[in-house]
Design a protein around this motif. Structure first.
Motif, short mmCIF file in Angstrom:
data_model
loop_
_atom_site.label_atom_id
_atom_site.label_comp_id
_atom_site.label_asym_id
_atom_site.label_seq_id
_atom_site.Cartn_x
_atom_site.Cartn_y
_atom_site.Cartn_z
N GLY A 1 0.74 -1.25 0.04
CA GLY A 1 -0.03 0.01 -0.03
C GLY A 1 0.99 1.16 0.05
N ILE A 2 1.86 1.17 0.86
CA ILE A 2 2.67 2.55 0.92
C ILE A 2 3.51 2.69 -0.60
CG2 ILE A 2 4.56 1.32 2.03
CD1 ILE A 2 3.32 4.95 2.58
N LEU A 3 3.79 1.51 -0.92
CA LEU A 3 4.36 1.56 -2.21
C LEU A 3 3.67 2.13 -3.46
CD1 LEU A 3 6.88 -1.43 -3.06
CD2 LEU A 3 7.34 0.94 -2.61
N ALA A 4 2.26 1.72 -3.34
CA ALA A 4 1.26 2.19 -4.25
C ALA A 4 1.17 3.65 -4.15
CB ALA A 4 -0.10 1.30 -4.20
N VAL A 5 1.08 4.21 -2.91
CA VAL A 5 0.76 5.54 -2.75
C VAL A 5 2.05 6.34 -3.36
CG1 VAL A 5 0.85 7.38 -1.00
CG2 VAL A 5 -0.45 5.31 -0.62
N VAL B 1 3.55 -5.40 -11.08
CA VAL B 1 4.84 -4.89 -11.73
C VAL B 1 4.97 -3.54 -11.64
CG1 VAL B 1 6.00 -4.84 -13.91
CG2 VAL B 1 4.86 -6.88 -13.12
N GLU B 2 3.84 -2.70 -11.94
CA GLU B 2 3.91 -1.39 -12.12
C GLU B 2 4.45 -0.75 -10.76
OE1 GLU B 2 0.03 0.71 -12.45
OE2 GLU B 2 -0.81 -0.94 -11.41
N SER B 3 4.04 -1.31 -9.38
CA SER B 3 4.77 -0.91 -8.23
C SER B 3 6.04 -0.81 -7.98
CB SER B 3 3.74 -1.36 -7.14
OG SER B 3 2.55 -0.89 -6.96
#
Length: 587
Positions: free
Chosen positions: A417-421, A518-520
């Protein structure tokens, strides 16, 4: 003090956290009571009115201070105190599955029928000698001698590598079972296996009970250093008691007796292996970081403290070094790195990022200190991958779209989640190349991105919801993790004399990696964008390796050879590494 379990007595001078942990009361303990993470929050209802310390003022919001919320690790009761616990343990998502390649099926635990002939005056061959001859055994233990009843007749003999484990008069309906275990720093995953068929009968996965002594290996090693008398024993008992409970749970689910479990194979990082055996782990956390042992080994289950079949065997998979453990050897083996002719990079992303590069017949490895941010720790609104954790985010003009584990109310960010942010902040230009958050005043009031930014005093923050705040410090933590992993990636390529374009495949393993799109990985720069179309996920390859070792003696021998073949590269000692690390910090 009146807590969840009623009245608790405490020792004068003890912190509230120490008292709660001794009583087995759950309290979030990310930094092992150092007063740096701000996770051990409790509400004081009565009995403690001391002023807030500078650390509490820094880690607790103004609204929290107004509600008498304190940090348990910094609160030292001086009389009767009544508190409210603000957090309960929640159900965690733990990865137990992984890709299983074909392998030689040859369990080391076997059974055979032996016949003891009725003695006569002309032939008085001892019963023991008859059994040894039929099984080609060098000796028999006292416990198995005692299993010989009236003498003549048919017996079921359970053996392990020329060692007799059990002897039972026939007929008997008992079967042979084994357990494969992956002891991770954060989680413990296990499966119960029918040794005759290789079928998994039950699975169990829990949070590592050593969490109360710290959430990463260095914090637990520090606990051992600071508690030389009882620290090592407490760490050992925490994991063995938890594993015993898992074994009983799986046996009950499968409807069998734990006395039928004859072998347990364990894969883990080097620190967890040391702590499981109660071996001094201090040398792993202090320069030059030398392990006490790395070789694969057989042990008596009784000696490890596990309660299974009498004379049951425990096998620990081999490791390479202090920070390339048996879990990475298992992963490399499962992915076939020992026999590939391709250029393949294997990475297990977690608190440490362990990387293995197969190229030109060499197996190069390194370990990167990524830190606990990628597990959701040391993050203002961070948490483990449990119900209520945000695991993916999309920023849109309409607001933040959140993907929450369990589908309920969002409580915080797990690692993905933090990586996605941060991926979304980068994509929308809210983080500069050096990791600095954009100043709100640089955006027009009409710009939809501005609603996500705020100033807390002079500090910039990102706000997705009142309980979902990302600070500049959070971004820095992820930035350090990204720099560590990416620099390890490039350092191994340089050592092998190849470029990014030369790679045929990048394999991502582990609990954390499986939750990451992959995108993260590429969008935050943890992995280069060039490898985005060459990524493969293999799940929990550590547990898969433990399962394969359980079912095959030849797999054990091949893993031992593989561990000796793997070359370890100490990044901090490699030429030009500091400059490479600085470059890899840039987004």
């Amino acid at each position: 003090m009146k807590g969840k379990n009623g009245h608790i007595l405490y020792e004068p001078g003890q912190t509230l956290m120490e008292t709660l942990l001794q009583e087995g009361v759950f309290i979030n303990n990310s930094c092992n009571g150092k007063g740096t993470c701000g996770k051990c929050k409790v509400r004081v209802l009565e009995g403690y009115e001391n002023v807030y310390s500078p650390s509490e003022q820094r880690l607790l919001r103004k609204e929290e201070q107004e509600e008498n919320i304190r940090l348990a690790c910094l609160l030292v009761p001086e009389g009767d105190i009544r508190i409210e616990l603000l957090e309960e343990e929640t159900k965690h998502e733990i990865l137990t599955e992984g890709t299983i390649p074909q392998f030689d099926f040859s369990p080391e635990i076997t059974e055979k029928t032996v016949c003891i002939q009725k003695p006569g005056l002309a032939d008085q061959t001892p019963f023991e000698e008859q059994i040894k001859q039929q099984l080609d055994l060098p000796e028999m233990s006292l416990s198995t001698l005692r299993k010989i009843g009236k003498g003549e007749g048919l017996y079921r003999a359970v053996t392990h590598r020329k060692q007799l484990l059990n002897l039972q008069e026939l007929p008997t309906s008992e079967k042979l079972y084994g357990v494969a275990v992956d002891i991770g720093t954060t989680t413990v995953a296990a499966c119960l296996v029918d040794l005759a068929t290789g079928i998994e009968l039950a699975q169990a996965a829990v949070i590592n009970e050593q969490k109360q002594y710290g959430l990463d290996v260095l914090t637990r090693i520090t606990y051992e250093i600071e508690n030389p008398q009882e620290g090592r024993n407490r760490l050992r008992q925490a994991i063995t008691a938890s594993l015993d409970k898992q074994i009983r749970q799986m046996c009950a689910e499968a409807g069998i007796d734990s006395d039928s479990v004859y072998e347990i194979t364990i894969s883990a990082n080097s620190t967890m292996l040391h702590m499981f055996l109660g071996v001094n782990a201090v040398s792993l956390g202090t320069s030059p970081f030398a392990p006490v042992f790395t070789a694969g080994r057989y042990l008596s289950a009784a000696d490890t403290g596990l309660k299974t079949a009498e004379n049951a065997v425990v096998y620990l998979l081999p490791a390479v070094s202090s920070y390339i453990g048996a879990d990475i050897v298992a992963g490399a083996y499962v992915c076939g790195l020992q026999r590939t002719n391709r250029r393949v990079l294997f990475i297990d992303i977690g608190t440490n990022g362990e990387i293995v590069l197969a190229s030109g017949g060499r197996l190069l490895s390194c370990s990167c200190a990524a830190g606990p941010a990628l597990e959701g720790m040391n993050i203002r609104s961070g948490m483990r991958a449990a119900e209520g954790a945000v695991e993916d985010v999309r920023l849109t003009p309409e607001g933040a779209e959140l993907n929450v584990i369990g589908g309920g109310k969002a409580k915080g960010f797990c690692g993905s989640g933090i990586l996605a942010v941060i991926r979304e902040l980068l994509k929308n230009g809210l983080i500069e190349k050096n990791g600095t958050l954009l100043k709100p005043e640089k955006l027009d009031d009409s710009d939809w991105r501005k609603k996500f930014l705020q100033l807390n005093g002079k500090k910039r923050e990102v706000v997705l919801a009142p309980e979902l705040i990302v600070t500049q410090s959070d971004i820095r933590q992820v930035q350090l993790a990204k720099g560590a992993i990416l620099s390890g990636f490039y350092a191994l390529l340089k050592q092998a004399g190849i470029t990014m374009e030369d790679l045929d495949e990048v394999i991502v393993a582990g609990q954390f990696g499986m939750h990451l799109p992959v995108e993260s990985l590429t969008g935050t720069g943890i992995l280069p964008k060039e490898v985005g179309n060459r990524l493969t996920y293999v799940g929990n390859s550590s547990k898969t390796g433990a399962y394969m070792a359980l079912m095959s003696g030849s797999v054990k021998r091949e893993m031992e050879k593989l561990a000796k073949k793997m070359e370890y590269m100490e990044l901090s000692a490699s030429q030009g590494y500091e400059r490479l690390f600085s470059q890899c910090l840039q987004f």
